[in-house]
Design a protein around this motif. Sequence first.
Motif, PDB file in Angstrom:
ATOM      1  N   LEU A   1       0.824  -1.194   0.080  1.00 60.62           N
ATOM      2  CA  LEU A   1       0.247   0.089   0.053  1.00 60.62           C
ATOM      3  C   LEU A   1       0.911   1.064   0.031  1.00 60.62           C
ATOM      4  O   LEU A   1       0.727   2.171  -0.558  1.00 60.62           O
ATOM      5  N   GLY A   2       1.835   1.317   0.815  1.00 64.17           N
ATOM      6  CA  GLY A   2       2.701   2.512   0.984  1.00 64.17           C
ATOM      7  C   GLY A   2       3.564   2.850  -0.222  1.00 64.17           C
ATOM      8  O   GLY A   2       3.761   3.841  -0.795  1.00 64.17           O
ATOM      9  N   THR A   3       3.970   1.638  -0.877  1.00 64.02           N
ATOM     10  CA  THR A   3       4.981   1.886  -2.060  1.00 64.02           C
ATOM     11  C   THR A   3       4.095   2.222  -3.362  1.00 64.02           C
ATOM     12  O   THR A   3       4.516   3.066  -3.955  1.00 64.02           O
ATOM     13  N   ASN A   4       2.856   1.518  -3.348  1.00 66.90           N
ATOM     14  CA  ASN A   4       1.989   1.941  -4.385  1.00 66.90           C
ATOM     15  C   ASN A   4       1.612   3.558  -4.321  1.00 66.90           C
ATOM     16  O   ASN A   4       1.394   3.883  -5.377  1.00 66.90           O
ATOM     17  N   LYS A   5       1.397   3.817  -3.005  1.00 65.09           N
ATOM     18  CA  LYS A   5       0.891   5.245  -2.835  1.00 65.09           C
ATOM     19  C   LYS A   5       2.326   6.299  -3.288  1.00 65.09           C
ATOM     20  O   LYS A   5       1.870   7.260  -3.957  1.00 65.09           O
ATOM     21  N   PHE A   6       3.441   5.635  -3.011  1.00 66.74           N
ATOM     22  CA  PHE A   6       4.637   6.650  -3.364  1.00 66.74           C
ATOM     23  C   PHE A   6       4.614   6.800  -5.071  1.00 66.74           C
ATOM     24  O   PHE A   6       4.818   7.850  -5.456  1.00 66.74           O
ATOM     25  N   SER A   7       4.454   5.529  -5.719  1.00 65.89           N
ATOM     26  CA  SER A   7       4.480   5.598  -7.208  1.00 65.89           C
ATOM     27  C   SER A   7       3.358   6.349  -7.682  1.00 65.89           C
ATOM     28  O   SER A   7       3.416   7.285  -8.711  1.00 65.89           O
TER      29      SER A   7
ATOM     30  N   LEU B   1       0.744   9.761   1.703  1.00 67.67           N
ATOM     31  CA  LEU B   1       1.982   9.060   1.615  1.00 67.67           C
ATOM     32  C   LEU B   1       2.930   9.527   2.882  1.00 67.67           C
ATOM     33  O   LEU B   1       3.902   8.863   3.284  1.00 67.67           O
ATOM     34  N   SER B   2       2.701  10.817   3.158  1.00 72.52           N
ATOM     35  CA  SER B   2       3.490  11.280   4.475  1.00 72.52           C
ATOM     36  C   SER B   2       3.448  10.395   5.732  1.00 72.52           C
ATOM     37  O   SER B   2       4.496  10.141   6.305  1.00 72.52           O
ATOM     38  N   VAL B   3       2.174   9.879   5.902  1.00 73.53           N
ATOM     39  CA  VAL B   3       2.047   8.759   7.087  1.00 73.53           C
ATOM     40  C   VAL B   3       2.864   7.487   6.661  1.00 73.53           C
ATOM     41  O   VAL B   3       3.366   7.095   7.655  1.00 73.53           O
ATOM     42  N   PHE B   4       2.945   7.050   5.459  1.00 78.39           N
ATOM     43  CA  PHE B   4       3.661   5.918   5.234  1.00 78.39           C
ATOM     44  C   PHE B   4       4.946   6.025   5.212  1.00 78.39           C
ATOM     45  O   PHE B   4       5.948   5.236   5.601  1.00 78.39           O
ATOM     46  N   LEU B   5       5.276   7.240   4.679  1.00 73.68           N
ATOM     47  CA  LEU B   5       6.907   7.667   4.991  1.00 73.68           C
ATOM     48  C   LEU B   5       7.432   7.637   6.249  1.00 73.68           C
ATOM     49  O   LEU B   5       8.431   7.147   6.768  1.00 73.68           O
ATOM     50  N   ILE B   6       6.568   8.256   7.289  1.00 74.85           N
ATOM     51  CA  ILE B   6       6.972   8.302   8.600  1.00 74.85           C
ATOM     52  C   ILE B   6       7.000   6.798   9.318  1.00 74.85           C
ATOM     53  O   ILE B   6       8.066   6.824  10.005  1.00 74.85           O
ATOM     54  N   ASN B   7       6.106   5.848   8.958  1.00 69.18           N
ATOM     55  CA  ASN B   7       6.141   4.807   9.294  1.00 69.18           C
ATOM     56  C   ASN B   7       7.006   3.803   8.674  1.00 69.18           C
ATOM     57  O   ASN B   7       6.953   2.498   8.848  1.00 69.18           O
ATOM     58  N   GLY B   8       7.952   4.146   7.778  1.00 70.84           N
ATOM     59  CA  GLY B   8       8.884   3.348   6.856  1.00 70.84           C
ATOM     60  C   GLY B   8       8.046   2.291   6.065  1.00 70.84           C
ATOM     61  O   GLY B   8       8.654   1.277   5.945  1.00 70.84           O
ATOM     62  N   GLN B   9       6.956   2.450   5.520  1.00 71.29           N
ATOM     63  CA  GLN B   9       6.273   1.256   4.788  1.00 71.29           C
ATOM     64  C   GLN B   9       6.426   1.587   3.241  1.00 71.29           C
ATOM     65  O   GLN B   9       5.445   1.575   2.513  1.00 71.29           O
TER      66      GLN B   9
END
Length: 251
Positions: free
Chosen positions: A44-50, A190-198
């Motif tokens: 989910l986090g990587t998909n959100k990044f892309s 995305l910022s939430v996923f970044l903070i949580n290292g996902q």
Amino acid sequence: MMTEIALLCVAAFFAAFVDSIAGGGGLISLPAFMITGISPHMALGTNKFSSTCASFTSSIKFAQSGKVDFKILKFLLPFTLVGAVMGTHTMLKINAGYLNSIVMVLLLFVSIYSVFSKNVGMEDKFKVLKKKSIFLGILLAFSLGFYDGFFGPGTGSFLIFGLIYIFNFDFVRSGGNSKVLNFTSNITSLSVFLINGQIDYRLGIPAAISMIIGSRLGASTAILKGSKLIRPIFITISLCLSVKIFYGIVK
């Protein structure tokens, strides 16, 4: 590993191409990330990044073509941001599973309504910005910002349909404005996923490059071909998303 990345990049390209036209790219990209074997949260986090990179690219392309109304978006964007922050924080505490049935029904309604209302979104009939339209636009921006941060599937399709209904845009103009709103909620989540290292950058960066190319090509195609192309793709994506969610419910 190189084969997996190559296949992921192909899927990411097509996901961004479709998403920039009618929304629903996650229907393609998220399963592609899951197939690589990373955890659901990492996928989910990587998909959100892309996808955030892709939505930024298509937003710029639509803006350069004059299909983005910043006079309207200045009222809507802050509420999308607030909604996304609240939705993401809520997502961390509450199970989003019960939303499946509601989203499936709404997507079916949107697609069926679009099938039978053949003139909806085919012509740009926006004339004057009214207070009622601003109010409804704010409600839409906040609600879908919250939804995108909390759950996500179908956000782009809902935005396109909502903007057509409220402002009488055609599919192209609605798509341009929806991309900017979608980018705002995407980068917030995305910022939430970044903070949580996902985020798995080993997969995310190649996929992001493919998505940037796909989103730029898709936005150019949408602008060139217009509503006659977008409408059938929009209906198809909405139906596919509803079927996918239904499958997840009964599985």
